[in-house]
Design a protein around this motif. Structure first.
Motif, PDB file in Angstrom:
ATOM      1  N   ALA A 110       0.843  -1.200   0.000  1.00 33.69           N
ATOM      2  CA  ALA A 110       0.000   0.000   0.000  1.00 33.69           C
ATOM      3  C   ALA A 110       0.877   1.247   0.000  1.00 33.69           C
ATOM      4  O   ALA A 110       2.093   1.181   0.201  1.00 33.69           O
ATOM      5  N   LYS A 111       0.247   2.382  -0.212  1.00 27.42           N
ATOM      6  CA  LYS A 111       0.986   3.645  -0.166  1.00 27.42           C
ATOM      7  C   LYS A 111       1.515   3.883   1.239  1.00 27.42           C
ATOM      8  O   LYS A 111       0.899   3.486   2.223  1.00 27.42           O
ATOM      9  N   ARG A 112       2.652   4.541   1.318  1.00 24.34           N
ATOM     10  CA  ARG A 112       3.250   4.835   2.616  1.00 24.34           C
ATOM     11  C   ARG A 112       2.308   5.689   3.461  1.00 24.34           C
ATOM     12  O   ARG A 112       1.687   6.627   2.967  1.00 24.34           O
ATOM     13  N   ARG A 113       2.206   5.278   4.734  1.00 19.87           N
ATOM     14  CA  ARG A 113       1.378   5.985   5.731  1.00 19.87           C
ATOM     15  C   ARG A 113      -0.122   5.906   5.443  1.00 19.87           C
ATOM     16  O   ARG A 113      -0.904   6.585   6.087  1.00 19.87           O
ATOM     17  N   GLU A 114      -0.525   5.045   4.471  1.00 15.34           N
ATOM     18  CA  GLU A 114      -1.944   4.999   4.106  1.00 15.34           C
ATOM     19  C   GLU A 114      -2.818   4.478   5.244  1.00 15.34           C
ATOM     20  O   GLU A 114      -3.953   4.919   5.410  1.00 15.34           O
ATOM     21  N   TYR A 115      -2.295   3.539   6.034  1.00 16.06           N
ATOM     22  CA  TYR A 115      -3.102   2.916   7.084  1.00 16.06           C
ATOM     23  C   TYR A 115      -2.681   3.334   8.490  1.00 16.06           C
ATOM     24  O   TYR A 115      -3.172   2.774   9.475  1.00 16.06           O
ATOM     25  N   LEU A 116      -1.786   4.296   8.603  1.00 11.25           N
ATOM     26  CA  LEU A 116      -1.340   4.701   9.932  1.00 11.25           C
ATOM     27  C   LEU A 116      -2.460   5.330  10.760  1.00 11.25           C
ATOM     28  O   LEU A 116      -2.412   5.316  11.989  1.00 11.25           O
ATOM     29  N   TYR A 117      -3.473   5.864  10.079  1.00 15.73           N
ATOM     30  CA  TYR A 117      -4.592   6.471  10.810  1.00 15.73           C
ATOM     31  C   TYR A 117      -5.348   5.429  11.632  1.00 15.73           C
ATOM     32  O   TYR A 117      -6.068   5.777  12.587  1.00 15.73           O
TER      33      TYR A 117
END
Length: 245
Positions: free
Chosen positions: A137-144
């Motif tokens: 996935a894109k970087r930081r896409e799921y950090l939320y």
């Protein structure tokens, strides 16, 4: 119709190369991830040894859980340049963790030994799929999702605390199992992306990162094993009722 067809022609299609799309991850970080996952495999093997030792010697319990926690704290407080010592501490923590979940594994063996293999395969598939999804996935896409899984973990802790004081029902136990599984699967995604981000910013502590993923992996395995055991027990109770009838 031509414009409608052209829309689908222009839509990017999934192919096998998507699984190898690590262009956003630098070669240095890729090498770091290889070290993390290789170390994780050794930690899983050490945990398997710990569980086996419990089956043979009945050593698992509160003391091994405390030992695992203490060694983990010791590892995290040890400077990164003491690599060999930290690897030894990680293997020791994994071994004690395996011994701690040994009673559950021993019980599963008594019910049906095949449950252990099924739970391990299901855990490996879940971990591979969700950790892999976080990597491509894109970087930081799921950090939320970090805030959501942290809130979910807090809910689990309060539910466990309330059950210990006031007693819990089977419905609450099942909720804790399935909700806990969802929470720790979320942690796999979040922790994987956090490891990638930290590595991009120079944090290449693969031992600490392997410990993080190992903790998630064990939490998922325990819950999958408990869910399968619960299902097996429900099936046996149904068979007994049919025989009585």
């Amino acid at each position: 119709m031509d414009s409608f067809a052209s829309f689908f022609d222009s839509t990017p299609r999934w192919n096998f190369n998507t699984l190898k799309n690590f262009n956003q991850i630098s070669p240095r970080v890729q090498n770091h991830l290889k070290q993390v996952y290789l170390t994780l495999c050794f930690a899983v093997a050490a945990a398997a040894v710990g569980a086996y030792l419990h089956v043979l010697l009945n050593i698992g319990g509160i003391l091994t859980a405390i030992a695992c926690l203490g060694i983990s704290v010791w590892l995290l407080s040890t400077p990164p340049f003491e690599e060999r010592k930290r690897l030894t501490l990680l293997m020791a923590a994994a071994l004690f963790q395996g011994a701690s979940i040994g009673p559950l594994i021993d019980f599963a063996i008594q019910v049906d030994p095949s449950i252990i293999f099924s739970s391990f395969v299901a855990t490996a598939l879940a971990f591979g799929c969700f950790s892999g999804a976080a990597l491509v996935a894109k970087r930081r896409e799921y950090l939320y999702l970090g805030g959501f899984v942290s809130s979910g973990l807090s809910i689990l802790m309060w539910l466990h605390f309330a059950s210990a004081i006031f007693g819990g029902s089977m419905a609450l136990f099942k909720f804790e199992l399935y909700f806990g599984l969802l929470v720790f699967v979320g942690y796999i995604v979040v922790d994987t992306q956090e490891i990638v981000e930290k590595a991009h910013f120079g944090d290449l502590d693969y031992v600490k990162h392997a410990l993080t993923l190992f903790t998630d992996l064990v939490a998922v395995f325990v819950r999958i094993l408990a869910i399968i055991l619960n299902s097996k027990r429900a099936e046996e109770e149904k068979k007994k009722k049919k025989r009585r009838e």
